[in-house]
Design an enzyme around this catalytic site. Structure first.
Site, PDB file in Angstrom:
ATOM      1  N   ASP A 107       0.863  -1.224   0.019  1.00 55.46           N
ATOM      2  CA  ASP A 107      -0.006   0.089  -0.212  1.00 55.46           C
ATOM      3  C   ASP A 107       0.924   1.124  -0.162  1.00 55.46           C
ATOM      4  OD1 ASP A 107      -2.288   1.573   0.314  1.00 55.46           O
ATOM      5  OD2 ASP A 107      -2.371   1.228   2.453  1.00 55.46           O
ATOM      6  N   VAL A 157      -9.543  -2.583   0.329  1.00 55.01           N
ATOM      7  CA  VAL A 157      -9.869  -3.755  -0.006  1.00 55.01           C
ATOM      8  C   VAL A 157      -9.817  -4.766   0.977  1.00 55.01           C
ATOM      9  CG1 VAL A 157      -9.378  -3.501  -2.532  1.00 55.01           C
ATOM     10  CG2 VAL A 157      -7.711  -4.727  -1.236  1.00 55.01           C
TER      11      VAL A 157
HETATM   12  P1  IMP Z   1       1.898  -0.503   3.770  1.00 59.31           P
HETATM   13  O1  IMP Z   1       0.880   0.766   3.871  1.00 59.31           O
HETATM   14  O2  IMP Z   1       2.378  -0.770   2.316  1.00 59.31           O
HETATM   15  O3  IMP Z   1       2.743  -0.382   4.706  1.00 59.31           O
HETATM   16  O4  IMP Z   1       0.734  -1.823   4.086  1.00 59.31           O
HETATM   17  C1  IMP Z   1       1.026  -2.371   5.576  1.00 59.31           C
HETATM   18  C2  IMP Z   1      -0.167  -3.415   5.658  1.00 59.31           C
HETATM   19  O5  IMP Z   1      -1.465  -2.945   5.764  1.00 59.31           O
HETATM   20  C3  IMP Z   1      -0.250  -4.358   4.491  1.00 59.31           C
HETATM   21  O6  IMP Z   1       0.608  -5.451   4.587  1.00 59.31           O
HETATM   22  C4  IMP Z   1      -1.908  -4.907   4.803  1.00 59.31           C
HETATM   23  O7  IMP Z   1      -1.620  -5.952   5.707  1.00 59.31           O
HETATM   24  C5  IMP Z   1      -2.470  -3.637   5.202  1.00 59.31           C
HETATM   25  N1  IMP Z   1      -3.354  -3.082   4.194  1.00 59.31           N
HETATM   26  C6  IMP Z   1      -2.826  -2.115   3.434  1.00 59.31           C
HETATM   27  N2  IMP Z   1      -3.635  -1.853   2.221  1.00 59.31           N
HETATM   28  C7  IMP Z   1      -5.011  -2.683   2.972  1.00 59.31           C
HETATM   29  C8  IMP Z   1      -6.391  -2.767   2.302  1.00 59.31           C
HETATM   30  O8  IMP Z   1      -6.636  -2.248   1.422  1.00 59.31           O
HETATM   31  N3  IMP Z   1      -7.003  -3.681   2.923  1.00 59.31           N
HETATM   32  C9  IMP Z   1      -6.590  -4.216   4.109  1.00 59.31           C
HETATM   33  N4  IMP Z   1      -5.257  -4.072   4.643  1.00 59.31           N
HETATM   34  C10 IMP Z   1      -4.692  -3.304   3.788  1.00 59.31           C
END
Ligand code: IMP
Ligand code: MG
Length: 183
Positions: A107, A157
Site C-alpha cells: 500500500d 480492499v
Molecule cells: P503498507 O501501507 O504498504 O505499509 O501496508 C501495510 C499493511 O497494511 C499491508 O501489509 C496490509 O496488511 C495492510 N493493508 C494495506 N492496504 C490494505 C487494504 O486495502 N486492505 C486491508 N489491509 C491493507
C-alpha cells in the site's frame, strides 16, 4: 466465503479466486526458474499473507522452508500509520539464506521498506519480495517487488487474507469494501 455471500458489504470484486490461483502458479514458475538449485526461505508477513503463502508455496514443486514475521502498522482503521512494530520475530537466522518475503499487499510501502532494511542487516545471501497486490497510487516509498500479482486502484480492499477489523480474511476473492462498513 465468496463475494456473493456478502455482496452488501462489497462494491466491486477486483480479483477472483481463480485469477489469484492462476497468477500464483505463474509466479511460482518464475521463482522456480530463478532459484533453481537453491533452497528458498519464504518469510510470510502475518496475518495478511497467510493465504498467499499457503497457495503460492503449494505451487512450488521443490523443497522450501517457511518462517513468519508479525508486524503491525495498522490499527483497526484503513490508513497506514507508518509506525512498524515487531509483534513476532523470525525463528530462523537469515545469515546466508535466500529469502523471499511473501506479502499480501503493498500500500504505502512503509511496512515492506522497513522490513527490507531490517532483513538486509541480518546477512541474507539474497532478498526479494513477492506481493499479491500493489496500489501504485498509494506509494509513499518505492519498494522493489520482483514478483507481483496485480496492481489495483487506491481503495480499501478485503479478502484473501486481507481484513477490515479482523473480518473478511476468509473471503476467497479480493473486493473493495463498501464505505458504509467503515464510515
Ligand atoms: P503498507 O501501507 O504498504 O505499509 O501496508 C501495510 C499493511 O497494511 C499491508 O501489509 C496490509 O496488511 C495492510 N493493508 C494495506 N492496504 C490494505 C487494504 O486495502 N486492505 C486491508 N489491509 C491493507
Ligand atoms: Mg500485511
Amino acid at each position: 466465503m465468496r463475494a456473493a455471500d456478502i455482496s452488501d458489504d462489497l462494491t466491486t470484486v477486483l480479483v477472483t479466486e481463480e485469477q489469484i490461483n492462476a497468477k500464483l502458479a505463474e509466479l511460482a514458475e518464475r521463482v522456480e526458474t530463478d532459484y533453481a538449485g537453491k533452497e528458498l526461505l519464504l518469510v510470510g508477513v502475518l496475518k495478511g499473507a497467510v493465504m498467499v503463502m499457503a497457495d503460492f508455496a503449494r505451487h512450488l514443486t521443490g523443497h522450501i522452508q517457511m518462517d513468519w514475521m508479525a508486524v503491525s502498522s495498522y490499527g483497526a482503521g484503513t490508513k497506514s500509520s507508518g509506525v512498524v512494530q515487531i509483534r513476532k520475530d523470525l525463528d530462523v537466522d537469515l545469515h546466508g539464506r535466500h529469502v523471499l518475503i511473501v506479502e499480501d499487499i503493498i500500500d504505502s510501502g512503509l511496512t515492506l521498506s522497513w522490513l527490507l532494511e531490517n532483513f538486509k542487516s541480518r546477512g541474507a545471501e539474497s532478498l526479494e519480495v513477492l506481493a499479491l497486490l500493489r496500489k501504485p497510487e498509494a506509494a509513499k516509498v518505492h519498494v522493489d517487488c520482483k514478483y507481483l500479482g496485480f496492481d489495483i486502484p487506491n481503495e480499501f480492499v478485503v479478502g484473501y487474507g486481507l481484513d477490515y477489523a479482523e473480518r473478511y480474511r476468509n473471503l476467497r476473492d479480493v473486493a473493495v469494501l463498501a464505505p458504509h462498513v467503515y464510515s
